[in-house]
Design a protein around this motif. Structure first.
Motif, PDB file in Angstrom:
ATOM      1  N   GLY A   7       0.646  -1.558   0.430  1.00 46.12           N
ATOM      2  CA  GLY A   7      -0.267   0.100  -0.040  1.00 46.12           C
ATOM      3  C   GLY A   7       1.115   1.535   0.209  1.00 46.12           C
ATOM      4  O   GLY A   7       0.244   2.506   0.592  1.00 46.12           O
ATOM      5  N   VAL A   8       2.409   1.375  -0.506  1.00 42.87           N
ATOM      6  CA  VAL A   8       3.300   2.254  -0.023  1.00 42.87           C
ATOM      7  C   VAL A   8       3.197   2.909  -1.936  1.00 42.87           C
ATOM      8  O   VAL A   8       2.640   4.031  -2.294  1.00 42.87           O
ATOM      9  N   ILE A   9       3.777   2.435  -3.196  1.00 41.29           N
ATOM     10  CA  ILE A   9       3.709   2.038  -4.150  1.00 41.29           C
ATOM     11  C   ILE A   9       3.264   1.995  -4.906  1.00 41.29           C
ATOM     12  O   ILE A   9       2.477   0.657  -4.630  1.00 41.29           O
ATOM     13  N   THR A  10       3.164   2.724  -6.009  1.00 43.83           N
ATOM     14  CA  THR A  10       2.347   1.554  -7.456  1.00 43.83           C
ATOM     15  C   THR A  10       3.018   1.060  -8.124  1.00 43.83           C
ATOM     16  O   THR A  10       4.360   0.604  -8.158  1.00 43.83           O
ATOM     17  N   SER A  11       2.506   0.458  -9.344  1.00 43.29           N
ATOM     18  CA  SER A  11       3.134  -0.283  -9.879  1.00 43.29           C
ATOM     19  C   SER A  11       4.370   0.541 -10.261  1.00 43.29           C
ATOM     20  O   SER A  11       5.263  -0.043 -11.227  1.00 43.29           O
ATOM     21  N   ASP A  12       4.384   1.395 -10.704  1.00 42.52           N
ATOM     22  CA  ASP A  12       5.234   2.284 -11.728  1.00 42.52           C
ATOM     23  C   ASP A  12       6.261   3.379 -10.147  1.00 42.52           C
ATOM     24  O   ASP A  12       6.935   4.385 -11.044  1.00 42.52           O
ATOM     25  N   GLY A  13       6.154   2.436  -9.154  1.00 38.49           N
ATOM     26  CA  GLY A  13       7.082   3.040  -8.296  1.00 38.49           C
ATOM     27  C   GLY A  13       6.869   4.384  -7.856  1.00 38.49           C
ATOM     28  O   GLY A  13       7.073   4.893  -6.909  1.00 38.49           O
ATOM     29  N   GLU A  14       5.409   4.676  -7.826  1.00 41.30           N
ATOM     30  CA  GLU A  14       5.249   5.919  -7.580  1.00 41.30           C
ATOM     31  C   GLU A  14       4.192   5.704  -6.015  1.00 41.30           C
ATOM     32  O   GLU A  14       4.191   5.288  -5.681  1.00 41.30           O
ATOM     33  N   LEU A  15       4.369   6.600  -4.701  1.00 39.56           N
ATOM     34  CA  LEU A  15       2.989   6.504  -3.804  1.00 39.56           C
ATOM     35  C   LEU A  15       2.160   6.314  -4.440  1.00 39.56           C
ATOM     36  O   LEU A  15       1.508   7.272  -5.371  1.00 39.56           O
ATOM     37  N   THR A  16       1.050   5.539  -3.446  1.00 40.56           N
ATOM     38  CA  THR A  16      -0.011   5.703  -3.845  1.00 40.56           C
ATOM     39  C   THR A  16      -0.691   6.423  -3.914  1.00 40.56           C
ATOM     40  O   THR A  16      -0.483   7.562  -2.596  1.00 40.56           O
ATOM     41  N   PRO A  17      -1.995   6.767  -4.700  1.00 40.09           N
ATOM     42  CA  PRO A  17      -2.663   8.508  -4.371  1.00 40.09           C
ATOM     43  C   PRO A  17      -3.051   8.574  -2.515  1.00 40.09           C
ATOM     44  O   PRO A  17      -2.869   9.787  -2.070  1.00 40.09           O
ATOM     45  N   GLU A  18      -3.801   7.756  -2.595  1.00 35.82           N
ATOM     46  CA  GLU A  18      -4.585   7.671  -0.902  1.00 35.82           C
ATOM     47  C   GLU A  18      -2.907   7.983   0.531  1.00 35.82           C
ATOM     48  O   GLU A  18      -3.911   9.253   1.299  1.00 35.82           O
ATOM     49  N   LEU A  19      -1.867   7.184  -0.153  1.00 33.97           N
ATOM     50  CA  LEU A  19      -1.319   7.236   0.633  1.00 33.97           C
ATOM     51  C   LEU A  19      -0.527   8.761   0.809  1.00 33.97           C
ATOM     52  O   LEU A  19      -0.067   9.372   1.823  1.00 33.97           O
ATOM     53  N   ARG A  20      -0.067   9.230  -0.336  1.00 29.48           N
ATOM     54  CA  ARG A  20       0.351  10.881  -0.590  1.00 29.48           C
ATOM     55  C   ARG A  20      -0.637  11.876   0.036  1.00 29.48           C
ATOM     56  O   ARG A  20      -0.380  12.821   0.633  1.00 29.48           O
ATOM     57  N   LYS A  21      -1.407  11.102  -0.578  1.00 27.14           N
ATOM     58  CA  LYS A  21      -3.024  12.417   0.474  1.00 27.14           C
ATOM     59  C   LYS A  21      -2.905  12.211   2.001  1.00 27.14           C
ATOM     60  O   LYS A  21      -2.746  13.936   2.818  1.00 27.14           O
ATOM     61  N   GLN A  22      -2.859  11.296   2.556  1.00 26.03           N
ATOM     62  CA  GLN A  22      -2.641  10.958   3.916  1.00 26.03           C
ATOM     63  C   GLN A  22      -0.923  11.714   4.338  1.00 26.03           C
ATOM     64  O   GLN A  22      -0.997  12.475   5.513  1.00 26.03           O
ATOM     65  N   LEU A  23      -0.264  11.853   3.642  1.00 29.81           N
ATOM     66  CA  LEU A  23       1.051  12.018   3.756  1.00 29.81           C
ATOM     67  C   LEU A  23       0.885  13.659   3.718  1.00 29.81           C
ATOM     68  O   LEU A  23       1.485  14.365   4.828  1.00 29.81           O
ATOM     69  N   GLU A  24       0.472  14.201   2.567  1.00 24.07           N
ATOM     70  CA  GLU A  24       0.241  15.677   2.494  1.00 24.07           C
ATOM     71  C   GLU A  24      -0.501  15.941   4.029  1.00 24.07           C
ATOM     72  O   GLU A  24       0.544  17.404   4.004  1.00 24.07           O
ATOM     73  N   GLY A  25      -1.182  15.085   4.203  1.00 25.80           N
ATOM     74  CA  GLY A  25      -2.485  16.140   5.157  1.00 25.80           C
ATOM     75  C   GLY A  25      -1.875  16.225   6.764  1.00 25.80           C
ATOM     76  O   GLY A  25      -1.121  16.736   7.822  1.00 25.80           O
TER      77      GLY A  25
END
Length: 121
Positions: A7-25
């Motif tokens: 649940g940390v990264i997507t198949s292309d190596g990016e943060l999952t959108p859900e986790l990115r939103k959580q971290l930004e918060g």
């Protein structure tokens, strides 16, 4: 920086959108935010303890996140910040750095400039 935590990264190596939103918060949760091991009253590593002491000595109000409490947050912050270690200090949403950077800024007086609006002088 690959991670085995689900649940940390997507198949292309990016943060999952859900986790990115959580971290930004989390980063935006306080004007001065410290991602650390443990909590300010009970740090779980010497680096986290030292950065808390610096902030307290400067009378800076800050929020904190215990990265040991959530593997996704810990691994995600490494990618989000492109900074592999903790603690990580953010001011107004921008990464300042870890303990070494904070110590350098403190030695030159630049730390107080960055923290000025948040210190009780």
């Amino acid at each position: 920086m690959p991670t085995s935590v689900p649940g940390v990264i997507t198949s292309d190596g990016e943060l999952t959108p859900e986790l990115r939103k959580q971290l930004e918060g989390l980063v935006a949760g306080h004007q001065v935010m410290l991602f650390m091991k443990g909590v300010p009253d009970a740090p779980r590593c010497g680096f986290s303890k030292a950065i808390c002491e610096i902030l307290r000595d400067k009378h800076v109000a800050f929020g904190s996140v215990d990265v040991l409490a959530d593997d996704r947050v810990r691994e995600g912050m490494k990618l989000y910040s492109d900074w592999p270690t903790f603690p990580q200090l953010y001011v107004r949403g921008d990464l300042v750095g870890g303990l070494d950077v904070v110590k350098q800024l403190d030695a030159t007086g630049e730390l107080m400039t960055a923290l000025q609006p948040h210190a009780k002088l």
